[in-house]
Structure formats: C-alpha cells, structure tokens
Design a protein around this motif. Structure first.
Motif, short mmCIF file in Angstrom:
data_model
loop_
_atom_site.label_atom_id
_atom_site.label_comp_id
_atom_site.label_asym_id
_atom_site.label_seq_id
_atom_site.Cartn_x
_atom_site.Cartn_y
_atom_site.Cartn_z
N VAL A 50 7.22 -1.08 -5.32
CA VAL A 50 7.25 -1.62 -6.68
C VAL A 50 8.45 -1.08 -7.45
O VAL A 50 9.11 -1.81 -8.20
CB VAL A 50 5.93 -1.32 -7.42
N GLN A 51 8.76 0.18 -7.24
CA GLN A 51 9.87 0.81 -7.97
C GLN A 51 11.22 0.61 -7.27
O GLN A 51 12.22 1.14 -7.71
CB GLN A 51 9.59 2.31 -8.16
N ASP A 52 11.24 -0.17 -6.21
CA ASP A 52 12.46 -0.45 -5.44
C ASP A 52 13.14 0.84 -4.99
O ASP A 52 14.36 0.97 -5.04
CB ASP A 52 13.44 -1.32 -6.24
N ASN A 53 12.34 1.78 -4.53
CA ASN A 53 12.89 3.02 -3.97
C ASN A 53 13.30 2.78 -2.51
O ASN A 53 12.88 1.82 -1.88
CB ASN A 53 11.87 4.15 -4.05
N VAL A 54 14.08 3.69 -2.00
CA VAL A 54 14.56 3.62 -0.62
C VAL A 54 13.44 4.06 0.32
O VAL A 54 12.84 5.12 0.12
CB VAL A 54 15.79 4.55 -0.45
N PHE A 55 13.18 3.26 1.36
CA PHE A 55 12.16 3.64 2.34
C PHE A 55 12.42 2.86 3.63
O PHE A 55 12.17 1.67 3.71
CB PHE A 55 10.75 3.33 1.83
N PHE A 56 12.95 3.55 4.63
CA PHE A 56 13.26 2.93 5.90
C PHE A 56 12.42 3.52 7.02
O PHE A 56 12.07 4.70 6.99
CB PHE A 56 14.74 3.10 6.25
N LEU A 57 12.13 2.68 8.00
CA LEU A 57 11.45 3.10 9.21
C LEU A 57 12.38 2.93 10.40
O LEU A 57 13.20 2.01 10.43
CB LEU A 57 10.20 2.25 9.45
N ALA A 58 12.23 3.81 11.38
CA ALA A 58 12.89 3.64 12.67
C ALA A 58 11.86 3.07 13.63
O ALA A 58 10.75 3.60 13.74
CB ALA A 58 13.41 4.99 13.18
N LEU A 59 12.23 1.98 14.30
CA LEU A 59 11.33 1.29 15.22
C LEU A 59 11.90 1.29 16.62
O LEU A 59 13.05 0.91 16.83
CB LEU A 59 11.11 -0.16 14.79
N ASP A 60 11.09 1.70 17.57
CA ASP A 60 11.41 1.56 18.99
C ASP A 60 10.59 0.38 19.48
O ASP A 60 9.37 0.49 19.62
CB ASP A 60 11.06 2.84 19.76
N ASP A 61 11.27 -0.72 19.70
CA ASP A 61 10.62 -2.00 19.91
C ASP A 61 9.85 -2.30 18.62
O ASP A 61 10.47 -2.50 17.59
CB ASP A 61 9.74 -1.98 21.15
N ASP A 62 8.55 -2.23 18.62
CA ASP A 62 7.79 -2.47 17.39
C ASP A 62 7.02 -1.22 16.96
O ASP A 62 6.19 -1.28 16.06
CB ASP A 62 6.84 -3.66 17.60
N GLN A 63 7.29 -0.10 17.61
CA GLN A 63 6.56 1.14 17.32
C GLN A 63 7.34 1.99 16.31
O GLN A 63 8.53 2.27 16.51
CB GLN A 63 6.36 1.93 18.61
N VAL A 64 6.67 2.43 15.25
CA VAL A 64 7.30 3.32 14.27
C VAL A 64 7.46 4.70 14.90
O VAL A 64 6.50 5.27 15.42
CB VAL A 64 6.45 3.42 12.98
N VAL A 65 8.69 5.21 14.87
CA VAL A 65 8.98 6.52 15.45
C VAL A 65 9.59 7.49 14.44
O VAL A 65 9.80 8.66 14.75
CB VAL A 65 9.89 6.39 16.69
N GLY A 66 9.86 7.01 13.22
CA GLY A 66 10.41 7.88 12.20
C GLY A 66 10.54 7.17 10.87
O GLY A 66 10.34 5.95 10.79
N TRP A 67 10.89 7.92 9.86
CA TRP A 67 11.07 7.36 8.52
C TRP A 67 12.08 8.19 7.74
O TRP A 67 12.35 9.34 8.07
CB TRP A 67 9.75 7.32 7.74
N CYS A 68 12.61 7.59 6.69
CA CYS A 68 13.43 8.30 5.71
C CYS A 68 13.23 7.58 4.39
O CYS A 68 13.37 6.36 4.31
CB CYS A 68 14.90 8.29 6.11
N ASP A 69 12.87 8.33 3.36
CA ASP A 69 12.67 7.73 2.04
C ASP A 69 13.37 8.57 0.98
O ASP A 69 13.63 9.76 1.18
CB ASP A 69 11.19 7.55 1.71
N ILE A 70 13.71 7.91 -0.12
CA ILE A 70 14.28 8.60 -1.28
C ILE A 70 13.51 8.12 -2.49
O ILE A 70 13.57 6.94 -2.85
CB ILE A 70 15.79 8.33 -1.43
N ASP A 71 12.79 9.03 -3.09
CA ASP A 71 11.91 8.74 -4.23
C ASP A 71 12.65 9.09 -5.52
O ASP A 71 12.86 10.27 -5.84
CB ASP A 71 10.63 9.58 -4.08
N ARG A 72 13.06 8.06 -6.25
CA ARG A 72 13.80 8.26 -7.51
C ARG A 72 12.92 9.01 -8.51
O ARG A 72 11.74 8.71 -8.65
CB ARG A 72 14.19 6.91 -8.10
N HIS A 73 13.53 9.98 -9.19
CA HIS A 73 12.81 10.69 -10.24
C HIS A 73 12.50 9.73 -11.39
O HIS A 73 13.31 8.87 -11.73
CB HIS A 73 13.63 11.87 -10.77
#
Length: 166
Positions: A50-73
């Motif tokens: 909703v706040q349009d913050n950064v949130f990415f997932l790393a996918l191996d085929d269709d399996q989530v294997v990692g993430w990286c997010d940046i939560d704006r203050h």
C-alpha cells in the motif's frame, strides 16, 4: 532455470514467511529468532504494498529462496530514508544472489525518491558487511552488546548508503 528477482505479491506471502522463518531460526543473521505469526507477515506485506515500499523476492523456478525489502520511514523528517532487510536460504548464499537482490532494491529505493538506505548487521557477519561495503554502504556506528542470542552478546553495526554517494 535461472533465478529471477520479482516484486512480492500477496499470494507469495506464505512462501516468503517460510524463508523468513528458516533464516531467523539459524539464529545468526536476524534480530528475530523465528518469523512472526503468519497474519503479522501478511499485514506487513500489505502495508509495504500500500505504501509502495521496495520488496523483492528471489525465485528459483517458482520457489521463494530469498527477499530484500526497504521500509520507508513514516515520520515526515525521515521520509527520505528507509530501513533495509534481507535474507537468503543457506543453499543460495555465496553465489551473487544477495548482490543482485540488493542492487534491485536500491534501484527501487532511488526510483521511489529515497535518498538514504539504512541497515543494521551483526559484527559477527563479515560476509554481509563486505557485501554492503562493496555496494557503497558506510559504517556509521556500533551498538555494543545490542543482541543476546544463546547467551552470547552481539554487536550491531549501523550502515547507510546515501544516493549522492552511490
């Protein structure tokens, strides 16, 4: 199939939650020692979207294997900055995926108007510190004995990346 990096969607929250829990239960990298209840993870991701913050997932085929997010203050005086969090399943570390996730998240932060990305990292995690440093993050200070896991005190390092220095 190569690993892809994609924005999070609500249907992937259960898989993200499992990866978060796996990394947290290693008791080495995150301040949480297990994932929060699933409903809290859903609420967190919903707020991030909703706040349009950064949130990415790393996918191996269709399996989530990692993430990286940046939560704006949220406070107006800190709205130019966000706090970074990330994690990868153990089998996916050391192959450059963390760097790819970070680069994508940082680019997303700059696109959203952020000019500062902050993080904390345990001093006992030199591989992560090295990665952050290679991407331009600078150490800003240390919280001594900031965490205690299994009877061991851990120092936390504050690091930040400023857009005009990137």
């Amino acid at each position: 199939m190569p690993i892809t990096i994609t924005p999070i969607t609500l249907d992937r929250v259960p898989a993200y939650h499992r990866v978060l829990d796996s990394v947290a239960r290693e008791r080495k990298y995150l301040s949480m020692l297990e994932a929060p209840p699933r409903d809290k993870s859903i609420a967190y991701v919903e707020r991030m979207l909703v706040q349009d913050n950064v949130f990415f997932l790393a996918l191996d085929d269709d399996q989530v294997v990692g993430w990286c997010d940046i939560d704006r203050h949220e406070r107006p005086s800190r709205h130019h900055a966000g706090n970074l969090g990330m994690g990868l399943l153990a089998d996916y570390r050391g192959e450059g995926l963390g760097k790819r996730l970070l680069e994508k998240a940082i680019a997303g932060a700059w696109q959203r108007g952020l000019t500062r990305v902050e993080l904390t990292v345990y001093r006992s995690n030199p591989k992560a510190i090295n990665l952050y440093t290679r991407l331009g993050f600078r150490e800003e200070g240390t919280m001594q004995e900031a965490a205690k896991i299994d009877g061991v005190y851990l120092d936390m390092i504050f690091m930040a990346l400023l857009k005009h220095q990137a």
